[in-house]
Enzyme design. Sequence first.
Site, PDB file in Angstrom:
ATOM      1  N   ILE A  93       0.879  -1.168   0.000  1.00 58.04           N
ATOM      2  CA  ILE A  93       0.000   0.000   0.000  1.00 58.04           C
ATOM      3  C   ILE A  93       0.915   1.216   0.000  1.00 58.04           C
ATOM      4  CG2 ILE A  93      -0.276   0.034   2.514  1.00 58.04           C
ATOM      5  CD1 ILE A  93      -3.179   1.111   1.969  1.00 58.04           C
ATOM      6  N   ALA A  94       0.619   2.162  -0.879  1.00 59.36           N
ATOM      7  CA  ALA A  94       1.480   3.339  -0.978  1.00 59.36           C
ATOM      8  C   ALA A  94       0.687   4.537  -1.471  1.00 59.36           C
ATOM      9  CB  ALA A  94       2.640   3.067  -1.935  1.00 59.36           C
TER      10      ALA A  94
ATOM     11  N   GLU B 281       2.480  -7.158   7.232  1.00 58.49           N
ATOM     12  CA  GLU B 281       3.703  -6.830   7.964  1.00 58.49           C
ATOM     13  C   GLU B 281       4.103  -5.422   7.571  1.00 58.49           C
ATOM     14  OE1 GLU B 281       6.560  -9.336   4.958  1.00 58.49           O
ATOM     15  OE2 GLU B 281       5.674 -10.314   6.674  1.00 58.49           O
TER      16      GLU B 281
ATOM     17  N   ASN C 183       7.552   2.654  10.780  1.00 56.67           N
ATOM     18  CA  ASN C 183       6.582   3.323   9.921  1.00 56.67           C
ATOM     19  C   ASN C 183       5.344   3.703  10.739  1.00 56.67           C
ATOM     20  OD1 ASN C 183       4.828   4.222   7.938  1.00 56.67           O
ATOM     21  ND2 ASN C 183       5.357   2.587   6.490  1.00 56.67           N
TER      22      ASN C 183
ATOM     23  N   TYR D  14      -3.280   1.195  10.330  1.00 59.95           N
ATOM     24  CA  TYR D  14      -3.726  -0.182  10.581  1.00 59.95           C
ATOM     25  C   TYR D  14      -4.456  -0.295  11.920  1.00 59.95           C
ATOM     26  CZ  TYR D  14      -0.326  -0.866   6.840  1.00 59.95           C
ATOM     27  OH  TYR D  14       0.381  -0.774   5.671  1.00 59.95           O
TER      28      TYR D  14
END
Length: 171
Positions: A95-96, A129, A134, A141
Site C-alpha cells: 500500500i502506498a 507486515e 513506519n 492499521y
Amino acid sequence: MMIKEIPETQLEEIAKLEKACFGDAWSASSIRDSLRQEWNHLLIEMVDDELTVEKYEKSPGNEVTAEKSAAQSPGHITGYVIYSLVSGEAELLRIATAPDARRRGIAQRLFHEMMTELRQEKAEKLFLEVRSGNAAAIGLYKNFGMKEIGRRKDYYRNPVEDALLFELILE
C-alpha cells in the site's frame, strides 16, 4: 462501468511510486507478474478531474482488467494497494501513497475499499507486515482495528529494520 486491460503506463507509474516509497521496490514486471496470479488484487486511486478508484481483476483467461468508477481518460496515480486473498485469508502486500499526495486520506480510502471487498468475498482474516518505524502506516492499521501479533527481527533491508506483524479478524 468500463472494462479495460491495465495499461503498461500505469504499471510503470506504480513502479515509480514503489521506488519513491520503498527501499525494496517492486519493478513493473514484478507487479505485472503478481497481478497475473488469480488471488492477487490491485486497487488504484487516481486524480483526473475527480478522484477515482480502479479495481483490477482477472478475467477467465487470467488477463488483468479494470473497472473504473469515473473519468475514462487515465490520470495520475496517487495511491494503490495490492492484496491477496486465498481460502478466506487475505494479506496486504503493498500500500502506498505518492509522497506529494500524503495526508489526504488516500491510504485510508484504499484500505477501506480493500476491507469492503474482503468482506464481500467472505474473507475471515487479514494479515500484514510493516516496518517497525513506519508510524503513519501503523497508525492507519490500528485505526482499522488491526492488532499486532508478532515481530520479525531484521526482516527488512535498505535499511535493516524489524517487521511488525498485524492481524484483523473480519466479521
